[in-house]
Design a protein around this motif. Structure first.
Motif, short mmCIF file in Angstrom:
data_model
loop_
_atom_site.label_atom_id
_atom_site.label_comp_id
_atom_site.label_asym_id
_atom_site.label_seq_id
_atom_site.Cartn_x
_atom_site.Cartn_y
_atom_site.Cartn_z
N PHE A 1 0.69 41.85 78.56
CA PHE A 1 1.39 43.06 78.13
C PHE A 1 2.41 42.71 77.05
O PHE A 1 2.95 41.61 77.01
N LEU A 2 2.66 43.68 76.18
CA LEU A 2 3.66 43.49 75.14
C LEU A 2 5.04 43.49 75.78
O LEU A 2 5.35 44.34 76.61
N SER A 3 5.85 42.55 75.42
CA SER A 3 7.18 42.43 76.00
C SER A 3 8.17 41.98 74.95
O SER A 3 7.79 41.43 73.92
N ASP A 4 9.44 42.23 75.22
CA ASP A 4 10.49 41.79 74.30
C ASP A 4 10.80 40.32 74.54
O ASP A 4 10.88 39.87 75.68
N GLY A 5 10.99 39.58 73.46
CA GLY A 5 11.32 38.17 73.62
C GLY A 5 11.49 37.51 72.27
O GLY A 5 11.04 38.02 71.25
N ALA A 6 12.15 36.40 72.27
CA ALA A 6 12.33 35.60 71.07
C ALA A 6 12.41 34.14 71.48
O ALA A 6 12.73 33.83 72.63
N SER A 7 12.07 33.26 70.58
CA SER A 7 12.09 31.84 70.92
C SER A 7 12.48 31.02 69.70
O SER A 7 12.32 31.45 68.56
N ALA A 8 13.00 29.85 69.98
CA ALA A 8 13.34 28.90 68.92
C ALA A 8 13.11 27.49 69.45
O ALA A 8 13.27 27.24 70.65
N CYS A 9 12.68 26.61 68.58
CA CYS A 9 12.38 25.25 69.00
C CYS A 9 12.92 24.28 67.94
O CYS A 9 12.68 24.46 66.75
N LEU A 10 13.64 23.28 68.38
CA LEU A 10 14.17 22.27 67.47
C LEU A 10 13.26 21.05 67.51
O LEU A 10 13.10 20.41 68.55
N ILE A 11 12.64 20.76 66.38
CA ILE A 11 11.74 19.60 66.26
C ILE A 11 12.38 18.60 65.31
O ILE A 11 12.76 18.94 64.19
N ALA A 12 12.51 17.38 65.77
CA ALA A 12 13.15 16.35 64.95
C ALA A 12 12.53 15.00 65.27
O ALA A 12 11.87 14.83 66.30
N SER A 13 12.75 14.04 64.39
CA SER A 13 12.32 12.69 64.68
C SER A 13 13.19 12.13 65.80
O SER A 13 14.30 12.62 66.06
N GLU A 14 12.70 11.10 66.48
CA GLU A 14 13.46 10.51 67.57
C GLU A 14 14.79 9.95 67.06
O GLU A 14 15.83 10.12 67.71
N ASP A 15 14.77 9.32 65.91
CA ASP A 15 16.01 8.75 65.35
C ASP A 15 17.03 9.84 65.04
O ASP A 15 18.22 9.68 65.32
N LYS A 16 16.56 10.94 64.46
CA LYS A 16 17.46 12.03 64.12
C LYS A 16 18.06 12.65 65.38
O LYS A 16 19.27 12.96 65.43
N ALA A 17 17.22 12.84 66.42
CA ALA A 17 17.72 13.40 67.67
C ALA A 17 18.82 12.52 68.27
O ALA A 17 19.84 13.01 68.76
N LYS A 18 18.59 11.21 68.23
CA LYS A 18 19.59 10.28 68.78
C LYS A 18 20.88 10.33 67.99
O LYS A 18 21.98 10.29 68.56
N LYS A 19 20.79 10.41 66.66
CA LYS A 19 21.99 10.48 65.82
C LYS A 19 22.78 11.75 66.09
O LYS A 19 24.01 11.77 65.97
N MET A 20 22.07 12.82 66.47
CA MET A 20 22.73 14.10 66.76
C MET A 20 23.19 14.18 68.21
O MET A 20 23.76 15.19 68.63
N GLY A 21 22.93 13.12 68.98
CA GLY A 21 23.35 13.11 70.37
C GLY A 21 22.52 13.98 71.27
O GLY A 21 23.01 14.42 72.32
N MET A 22 21.28 14.22 70.89
CA MET A 22 20.41 15.09 71.68
C MET A 22 19.39 14.29 72.45
O MET A 22 18.85 13.29 71.95
N LYS A 23 19.10 14.72 73.66
CA LYS A 23 18.11 14.07 74.50
C LYS A 23 16.81 14.86 74.43
O LYS A 23 16.77 16.03 74.79
N PRO A 24 15.73 14.25 73.97
CA PRO A 24 14.46 14.97 73.85
C PRO A 24 13.95 15.44 75.21
O PRO A 24 14.04 14.73 76.20
#
Length: 303
Positions: free
Chosen positions: A138-161
Motif C-alpha cells: 500500500f502507498l504510505s508516507d515515508g522518507a529515508s536517507a542513507c550515508l555511504i562512505a569509505s571505511e577510512d572516511k567513516a572512521k575519520k568522522m567518528g562513525m561506526k559502520p
C-alpha cells in the motif's frame, strides 16, 4: 509536478513578454501543488496491478498462495514491531486535531485466511483476478536517507559502520511482460559477478510490491527453463529459504513509500544481520521501467 513542468516548458517556447506572462499563472498556481505518485508504468501506461496479475498467472501463483504470503508478511511485521525491531524507523508525528502523536505503523494488520478471501480482485475483475488490496503493498508516507562512505572516511568522522556495501548491480528488461521480474535478473547477475551462491547468505530482503510478484520471482529463480531461456544460465539460481526471507515483514505490511523503500530494505537487512549475528545479506527489488537491483550487504563485524 507535471502541470508545473508543462507550463515551464511552454513558457520557454512562448514569444515575447506577454506570451510568457500568459503561462505564469499556471506556474504560480501549481508550484506548490503536490502530485500523487502514479501506480501505472510510465513506459506502457499499464497499471502495475495488472502487470502483477499477469505475472502471477504466468507462473501459476494462486490467489490462496498470494493471500498466505501476505498474511505471513503482516504477522511477521506485527511480531517484529512488538519486539521493538522496527522502532528505529518510526518518529512520533503530530497530526492536527489529534491529542497524541502517531508513533506506530498503522498499516500492519494481522488477518486470517477467511478475512483475506473475502476481498475482491482490485485490478483484473472477475474469476481470473488474484491481486487484491490485501496482497498488494500500500502507498504510505515515508522518507529515508542513507550515508555511504569509505571505511577510512567513516572512521575519520567518528562513525561506526552499521554494515558494508560489498557489491551491487542494476538491470533492466522488457517493461511490458517482465516489469516485476527485476529481482530475478538482478540476483542472477549479482551472483555471477561475485561468485557467490544463495547458500552464502544469512539474510534475504526482497521488496514486496505484490505477493504474487514475490512468489513469481521465487519460482523463476527455481525454474531451470526460465533461467536457461531468459538468463542464459546452465542451471537454476536456486531456492531462497523462507526462514531467511523478509522475517520482519516487508512492503506488503510496512508499506511502500515511493523513493524510500530501497533504504528501508538495506537498513532492515543490516539490522537483521546485527541482531541475528549473520554475516551476509542479499537485497533486491523491482522498479519502474522494468528495472531491478540487487546488492550484497555484509555485517560490520564480518569484515
Amino acid at each position: 509536478n507535471a502541470e508545473y513542468m508543462g507550463a515551464m516548458l511552454a513558457m520557454n517556447r512562448a514569444k515575447g513578454t506577454f506570451g510568457k506572462l500568459g503561462y505564469a499563472g499556471g506556474i504560480l498556481q501549481n508550484i506548490h501543488k503536490p502530485e500523487l505518485p502514479a501506480i501505472s508504468e510510465f513506459a506502457t501506461d499499464e497499471i502495475m496491478g495488472h502487470s502483477g496479475d499477469r505475472l502471477a498467472a504466468a507462473f501459476k501463483v494462486s490467489r490462496q498462495e498470494q493471500d498466505d504470503f501476505a498474511t505471513r508478511s503482516h504477522n511477521l511485521a506485527d511480531k517484529a514491531s512488538q519486539l521493538g525491531y522496527l522502532s528505529d524507523r518510526m518518529t512520533a508525528y503530530y497530526v492536527p486535531g489529534l491529542n497524541e502523536p502517531v508513533s506506530t505503523d498503522n498499516g500492519i494488520r494481522p488477518s486470517t485466511p477467511e478475512q483475506m478471501a473475502k476481498l475482491r480482485p482490485a485490478f483484473v475483475k472477475g474469476p481470473h483476478g488474484t491481486i487484491t488490496a490485501a496482497n498488494s503493498s500500500f502507498l504510505s508516507d515515508g522518507a529515508s536517507a542513507c550515508l555511504i562512505a569509505s571505511e577510512d572516511k567513516a572512521k575519520k568522522m567518528g562513525m561506526k559502520p552499521l554494515a558494508y556495501l560489498k557489491d551491487f548491480v542494476f538491470v533492466s528488461q522488457d517493461p511490458k511482460d517482465q516489469l516485476l521480474l527485476g529481482p530475478t535478473y538482478a540476483i542472477s547477475k549479482l551472483l555471477q559477478k561475485t561468485g557467490l551462491k544463495l547458500t552464502d547468505f544469512d539474510v534475504f530482503e526482497l521488496h514486496e510490491a505484490f505477493a504474487g510478484q514475490v512468489l513469481a520471482n521465487l519460482r523463476a529463480m527455481e525454474s531451470s527453463y526460465f533461467c536457461n531461456k531468459f538468463l542464459d544460465r546452465t542451471s537454476e539460481i536456486g531456492a531462497i529459504p523462507m526462514d531467511k526471507l523478509n522475517t520482519w515483514g516487508g512492503s506488503l505490511s510496512i508499506g511502500h513509500p515511493f523513493g524510500a523503500t530501497g533504504v528501508r530494505l538495506v537498513a532492515t537487512a543490516a539490522n537483521r544481520l546485527k541482531r541475528d549475528g549473520g554475516k551476509r545479506a542479499l537485497v533486491a527489488a523491482c522498479a519502474a521501467g522494468g528495472q531491478g537491483h540487487a546488492m550484497v550487504v555484509e555485517a560490520a563485524t564480518a569484515v
